[in-house]
Design a protein around this motif. Structure first.
Motif, PDB file in Angstrom:
ATOM      1  N   ALA A  29       0.907  -1.195  -0.087  1.00 26.46           N
ATOM      2  CA  ALA A  29      -0.022   0.253   0.063  1.00 26.46           C
ATOM      3  C   ALA A  29       0.940   1.641   0.185  1.00 26.46           C
ATOM      4  N   MET A  30       2.421   1.355   0.880  1.00 24.44           N
ATOM      5  CA  MET A  30       3.176   2.378   1.228  1.00 24.44           C
ATOM      6  C   MET A  30       3.394   2.632  -0.455  1.00 24.44           C
ATOM      7  N   SER A  31       3.986   1.265  -1.169  1.00 18.90           N
ATOM      8  CA  SER A  31       4.448   1.174  -2.553  1.00 18.90           C
ATOM      9  C   SER A  31       3.999   2.063  -3.267  1.00 18.90           C
ATOM     10  N   PHE A  32       2.478   2.217  -3.322  1.00 18.24           N
ATOM     11  CA  PHE A  32       1.536   2.376  -4.320  1.00 18.24           C
ATOM     12  C   PHE A  32       1.446   3.644  -4.245  1.00 18.24           C
ATOM     13  N   THR A  63      -7.809   2.507   0.467  1.00 17.62           N
ATOM     14  CA  THR A  63      -6.558   3.420   1.885  1.00 17.62           C
ATOM     15  C   THR A  63      -5.722   4.564   1.023  1.00 17.62           C
ATOM     16  N   ALA A  64      -4.507   3.735   0.883  1.00 22.76           N
ATOM     17  CA  ALA A  64      -3.553   5.030  -0.384  1.00 22.76           C
ATOM     18  C   ALA A  64      -4.073   6.113  -1.804  1.00 22.76           C
ATOM     19  N   LEU A  65      -5.340   4.840  -2.427  1.00 25.25           N
ATOM     20  CA  LEU A  65      -5.523   5.774  -3.468  1.00 25.25           C
ATOM     21  C   LEU A  65      -6.308   6.781  -2.502  1.00 25.25           C
ATOM     22  N   PHE A  66      -7.306   6.635  -2.169  1.00 25.77           N
ATOM     23  CA  PHE A  66      -8.217   7.608  -1.376  1.00 25.77           C
ATOM     24  C   PHE A  66      -7.454   8.471  -0.706  1.00 25.77           C
ATOM     25  N   LEU A  67      -6.042   8.570  -0.026  1.00 25.75           N
ATOM     26  CA  LEU A  67      -5.682   9.630   0.836  1.00 25.75           C
ATOM     27  C   LEU A  67      -4.803  10.628  -0.444  1.00 25.75           C
ATOM     28  N   ALA A  94       8.448  -0.422  -6.679  1.00 23.98           N
ATOM     29  CA  ALA A  94       7.658   1.293  -6.929  1.00 23.98           C
ATOM     30  C   ALA A  94       9.329   2.260  -7.108  1.00 23.98           C
ATOM     31  N   GLY A  95      10.554   1.639  -6.717  1.00 21.66           N
ATOM     32  CA  GLY A  95      11.483   2.529  -6.466  1.00 21.66           C
ATOM     33  C   GLY A  95      11.865   2.601  -8.528  1.00 21.66           C
ATOM     34  N   GLY A  96      11.711   1.172  -8.591  1.00 22.24           N
ATOM     35  CA  GLY A  96      12.421   1.250 -10.400  1.00 22.24           C
ATOM     36  C   GLY A  96      11.360   2.015 -10.808  1.00 22.24           C
ATOM     37  N   ILE A  97       9.546   1.746 -10.688  1.00 16.45           N
ATOM     38  CA  ILE A  97       8.990   2.401 -11.364  1.00 16.45           C
ATOM     39  C   ILE A  97       9.071   3.544 -11.261  1.00 16.45           C
TER      40      ILE A  97
END
Length: 757
Positions: free
Chosen positions: A53-56, A135-139, A391-394
């Motif tokens: 979630a945090m990486s997203f 949660t990640a998306l809505f925040l 996530a870092g690679g993306i």
């Protein structure tokens, strides 16, 4: 900040409570089954879900930051609509599944126990992961709508902390909460908030060119309400309702709210009045002892079956186990663990003796070959590190320079060499100065001279990237070497793609007319000021201190309305309106002169004789400025720059009372500064309107609100001192001045003189 925190607080509380309840049920199921040794696998799955979630969230944040302004609007609008869909589905799912959630999770845990530790990790990951991604998306969408991240993050943190406390209390049976009512109430509020997010997302899609109707406003209350009032800020932060909304926003907001809220309320009524058959089923389900016993028995049976499978495999194939390790990736349970995993009733029915201690139990033979045990920390670290690395690679890949970015020559002889028709979208060009002069280079529309991208000061032999968003149209490169003539490359035509925003360049010739008009305004103002300072000097020469105070304010306001010319007044400005800052002797320093020196004396008991000399000197300096001004160099580029700088000084010096020497007339000076800004915008209006008409509308609206607040502080010829304004009035005045400065900030760049013109 706090108004922006409420939506995030609610989503953090609700999603945190949902995720916490799921974890509590997982943990309680394993504890009741005597499978405490499996708890680390549950926490590993939970940790993996949090990491994903945090990486997203990081990918959303940094990927959007690398996009163009138009692409950011489209990207943010799309995700806002997706977030609304997720939240809507979550609200209805939780309302429908709250009663059966515990049984469903226990059933999944039972199956996972029988299939090994890997499935238990996957089960907990999937159960919690969905809540984390929602949660990640809505925040992210609420933080984008708020325009800042501190408030939303604080709100979410508080909500999650409270949710964790509630889950702990429920697990320990310290608290009792009617979860059905809780999820019903929060669901209704979330639907209202989601309607606002949908409206904001639709506006983003309009700004990004995805949807039409960008300028079709249903209403614009900018002139009727104060955008900085607490109630306006609260409504904007919580409900995402703006003073100005398009028809598409209003229709989308109202349609979503009416349809979704109606379905939600109907579902509540249907749940409140179940059918007779359903009531019978619920009555049976309300017998906790039987239901719990059945579920627990199934879980215990699954645990025992899984553990017996491991023991049999070890007894039957010791060599294979020593070479390959346990099939499920964990150590086989020791005798103590096996005894603990059985229910107390079964242990007591065997022989009545105490369970064997670890010392009495038959030791398990060490695997042949001395297989190394996997460190306990390895898997938790892996489930956190892998999403972070991905996530870092993306993010890194998204920001990296596209492979094969074309190299474009910049010089008088080779301008645009290597340029071919690019594909629509965001493109990176490597601009290489192949000449012997420092150059400026512009990507332009050769028909209109509109600028899509630019690099200034490209030194010989150097290469820099120019990033531009390409759409359908004509493009060419314009190279302007220092001291040389502008050279334009051959144009190429691009087909397809949406619209892209370009800046119509401004030349010195474009600013020549506004400059003449403004110089005439300043010249007339100085002529008026000469007579006013003469009258002030005469007042003091005749001992008329009261008249001198009135005439001082009149003359000072006139000078303060000529703000755009400060840069051309050279040393005269320091003589006429110098501040006490930086003078060793302060107000008694011999170099303290001009308007503020006389102000200090008039309002601190100085005699007319003491002030007559400074007043005469002030008049002489004004006369000198009046004569010198026609020959002074007035840079045309100062006109757009001063639109922002005049009120920037107002906010810094006048609205803080920093320059007050006793007259309490800072607001009168601020009013004169606003007059000067308005005059400057009037001469620049045609140029701004041609390039950004909506910006001009916002600026005029802010000026009108600021003028009204200043007028409210002016009564019967006297001005309220800044320090005597009540807290609300002062906050509103500072707020609208800051907002006006934000709207004025793009003007200098918009009207910057470009050599490409």
């Amino acid at each position: 900040m706090w108004d922006d925190a409420f939506p995030s607080f609610l989503i953090g509380l609700r999603e945190g409570l949902e995720g916490g309840l799921i974890v509590s049920i997982l943990v309680a199921t394993l504890v009741r089954a005597g499978a405490k040794s499996r708890l680390p696998q549950v926490w590993t799955g939970v940790l993996a879900a949090i990491a994903v979630a945090m990486s997203f969230g990081a990918v959303l944040t940094f990927t959007a930051a690398s996009l163009s302004a138009t692409a950011q609007e489209a990207f943010g609008g799309t995700l806002s609509v997706i977030a609304v869909a997720f939240v809507t589905a979550m609200v209805f799912w939780m309302r429908r599944s709250a009663r059966s959630l515990s049984g469903e999770i226990k059933e999944k845990v039972t199956g996972a126990l029988a299939m090994g530790s890997g499935m238990l990790i996957v089960t907990s990951f999937l159960a919690v992961g969905r809540e984390g991604l929602e949660t990640a998306l809505f925040l992210w969408t609420t933080a984008r709508a708020a325009g800042e991240s501190v408030g939303p993050m604080i709100g979410a943190g508080i909500g999650l902390a409270i949710a964790a406390g509630l889950c702990w209390g429920l697990y320990r049976r310290v608290l009792k909460i009617n979860l059905t009512k809780f999820f019903t109430a929060t669901g209704a509020v979330l639907i209202v908030i989601a309607a606002g997010v949908l409206g904001y997302g639709l506006r983003d899609l309009q700004e990004g060119g995805v949807l039409p109707g960008k300028t079709a406003f249903a209403f614009d209350l900018g002139q009727s309400i104060d955008p900085n009032a607490w109630y306006t800020t609260l409504v904007q932060g919580v409900f995402n309702l703006m003073p100005a909304m398009t028809w598409l926003q209003v229709i989308g907001y109202a349609a979503y709210l009416v349809i979704v809220m109606t379905l939600f309320v109907r579902g509540i009524r249907a749940t409140a009045k179940p059918a007779p058959a359903q009531r019978v089923a619920e009555a049976k389900a309300d017998k906790p002892a039987a239901a719990e016993a059945a579920v627990d028995a199934a879980v215990v049976e699954a645990v025992e079956a899984a553990e017996e499978k491991v023991v049999v495999e070890k007894d039957g194939a010791a060599a294979e186990a020593s070479a390959e390790g346990p099939a499920d990736g964990t150590d086989a349970p020791d005798p103590e663990t096996e005894s603990e995993s059985k229910p107390a009733s079964e242990s007591g029915s065997e022989s009545g003796s105490e369970p064997a201690s670890p010392a009495d139990a038959e030791p398990v033979a060490a695997p042949a070959g001395g297989g190394r045990k996997r460190p306990a920390w390895l898997l938790p670290v892996a489930v956190v590190a892998v999403p972070a690395v991905i996530a870092g690679g993306i993010v890194a890949f998204g920001k990296s320079k596209p492979a094969g970015a074309p190299t474009i020559a910049v010089s008088e002889k080779e301008c645009g060499k290597g340029f071919t028709a690019p594909k629509p979208g965001r493109q990176t060009f490597q601009m290489q100065n192949t000449g012997d002069k420092t150059s400026e280079v512009y990507l332009v529309d050769p028909a209109t001279n509109a600028v899509y991208g630019e690099i200034e000061g490209l030194a010989p032999g150097t290469t820099r990237d120019l990033v531009a968003t390409i759409a359908g149209g004509s493009y060419a490169w314009r190279c302007v070497p220092t001291g040389g003539k502008a050279v334009t490359s051959a144009a190429v035509r691009v087909s397809g793609g949406g619209g892209t925003k370009a800046v119509v360049p401004v030349s010195e010739e474009d600013l020549a007319g506004p400059l003449r008009a403004y110089k005439q305004y300043v010249d007339q103002g100085l002529d008026t000021l000469t007579g006013q300072t003469q009258k002030l000097s005469d007042d003091l020469a005749g001992g008329a201190l009261d008249s001198a105070r009135t005439d001082w304010l009149t003359a000072h306001r006139t000078y303060s309305s000529l703000g755009a010319a400060y840069g051309t007044f050279e040393d005269f400005d320091k003589k006429i309106n110098g501040r006490v800052d930086g003078l060793p002797g302060g107000v008694h320093d011999k170099d303290f002169a001009g308007f503020h020196r006389i102000e200090y004396g008039l309002w601190h008991g100085a005699s007319a004789d003491e002030l007559s000399g400074p007043a005469q000197q002030l008049h002489d300096d004004v006369v000198g400025l009046r004569k010198a001004f026609p020959t002074q160099d007035f840079d045309p580029g100062d006109l757009p720059l001063r639109t922002h700088e005049i009120l920037e000084n107002t906010l810094q010096f006048e609205l803080t009372g920093d320059t007050d020497q006793g007259s309490g007339s800072n607001l009168a000076t601020a009013d004169a500064n606003l007059t000067g800004t308005r005059e400057l915008l009037d001469v620049l209006r045609p140029l701004i309107a041609k390039r950004e008409p909506q910006l001009l509308t916002s600026i005029e609206s802010d000026i009108a609100r600021m003028q009204k607040l200043l007028d409210d502080a002016h009564h019967d010829g006297t001005w309220t001192p800044v320090e005597k304004l009540d807290a609300t009035a002062r906050q509103r005045l500072n707020g609208i001045t800051g907002q006006l400065l934000e709207h004025l900030a793009p003007v200098p760049d918009l009207l910057e003189i470009r050599k490409s013109a």
